[in-house]
Design an enzyme around this catalytic site. Structure first.
Site, short mmCIF file in Angstrom:
data_model
loop_
_atom_site.label_atom_id
_atom_site.label_comp_id
_atom_site.label_asym_id
_atom_site.label_seq_id
_atom_site.Cartn_x
_atom_site.Cartn_y
_atom_site.Cartn_z
N GLU A 65 0.84 -1.21 -0.12
CA GLU A 65 0.03 0.01 0.12
C GLU A 65 0.58 1.13 -0.04
O GLU A 65 0.38 2.20 -0.52
CB GLU A 65 -0.89 0.15 1.14
N ASN A 80 -8.82 8.37 -5.48
CA ASN A 80 -9.53 7.34 -6.00
C ASN A 80 -10.69 7.73 -6.96
O ASN A 80 -10.87 9.02 -7.33
CB ASN A 80 -10.08 6.53 -4.92
N ASP A 124 -13.45 7.81 -7.05
CA ASP A 124 -14.67 8.61 -6.41
C ASP A 124 -14.06 9.97 -5.71
O ASP A 124 -14.54 10.72 -4.99
CB ASP A 124 -15.19 7.85 -5.18
N SER A 163 -12.04 10.45 -3.38
CA SER A 163 -11.33 10.23 -2.07
C SER A 163 -10.06 9.94 -2.03
O SER A 163 -9.57 9.45 -3.23
CB SER A 163 -12.22 9.35 -0.92
N ASP A 166 -6.47 8.12 0.28
CA ASP A 166 -5.94 7.16 1.14
C ASP A 166 -5.05 7.75 2.05
O ASP A 166 -3.96 8.30 1.38
CB ASP A 166 -5.94 5.82 0.75
N ASN A 221 -8.83 4.99 3.86
CA ASN A 221 -9.79 5.91 3.25
C ASN A 221 -10.36 7.10 3.91
O ASN A 221 -10.88 6.88 5.18
CB ASN A 221 -10.58 5.08 2.50
N ASP A 249 -2.67 5.24 16.38
CA ASP A 249 -3.85 5.48 16.16
C ASP A 249 -4.25 4.67 14.84
O ASP A 249 -5.32 4.50 14.29
CB ASP A 249 -4.36 6.71 16.19
N ASP A 250 -3.34 4.77 13.75
CA ASP A 250 -3.59 4.07 12.57
C ASP A 250 -3.80 2.78 12.55
O ASP A 250 -4.82 2.21 12.05
CB ASP A 250 -2.20 3.99 11.55
#
Ligand SMILES: *[C@@H]1O[C@H](CO)[C@@H](O)[C@H](O)[C@H]1NC(C)=O
Ligand SMILES: [Ca+2]
Length: 148
Positions: free
Chosen positions: A54, A66, A68, A70, A72, A79, A109-110
């Site tokens: 990734e 992306n 749409d 958005s 990442d 996302n 937190d990820d």
């Protein structure tokens, strides 16, 4: 003095923006310490393999738009339409986080958000790179040589 202050400021800005790329075993160790080994049936190698494909382990990664529109964010490419809010998109923000918290060096937190993501029915299929490169493959190489 003024120039020196400016130089210092510039240096700090550059340092703050510098991409922090994790090492394979460093990531595996961090994931393990957060209980990701076996979490919802996935191995550490699944997470390491996914992160590599990734983001190449880049904690500051922001993906291209992306289809749409958005984006990442971060080492796990979380996302900004569903899981975090980036301010440019009405987001479900399921993880209740600003997406910028997924582009810093602290991946705690990820990881917490990933724990939420795999609780959805599609589980790790949420990560297309994982499906393409890791799913059903021998993932032992992703933790090989690591002292865990
Ligand atoms: C979301 O996070 C904020 C702090 O960032 C917190 O005050 C709030 O209670 C959280 N909301 C939920 C639903 O967890
Ligand atoms: Ca973070």
């Amino acid at each position: 003095m003024k120039i020196q202050a400016l130089t210092t400021l510039l240096f700090l800005l550059i340092a703050a923006n510098e991409a922090k790329t994790m090492e394979k075993c460093e990531l595996a160790k961090t994931l393990k310490s957060h209980g990701m080994d076996g979490f919802h049936g996935y191995k550490l190698g699944d997470w390491v393999c996914m992160a590599y494909h990734e983001s190449r382990y880049n904690t500051n990664a922001v993906g291209p738009p992306n289809t749409d529109g958005s984006r990442d964010y971060g080492i796990f490419q979380i996302n900004g339409k569903y899981w975090c809010a980036d301010g440019t998109y009405p987001s479900k923000n399921v993880c209740n986080k600003s997406c910028s918290s997924f582009t810093n060096d602290d991946i705690t937190d990820d990881i917490e958000c990933c724990k939420r993501i795999v609780q959805d029915p599609q589980k790790m299929d949420a990560w297309t790179a994982w499906v393409k490169h890791c799913k059903g493959k021998d993932i032992s190489e992703w933790t090989r040589g690591c002292q865990l």
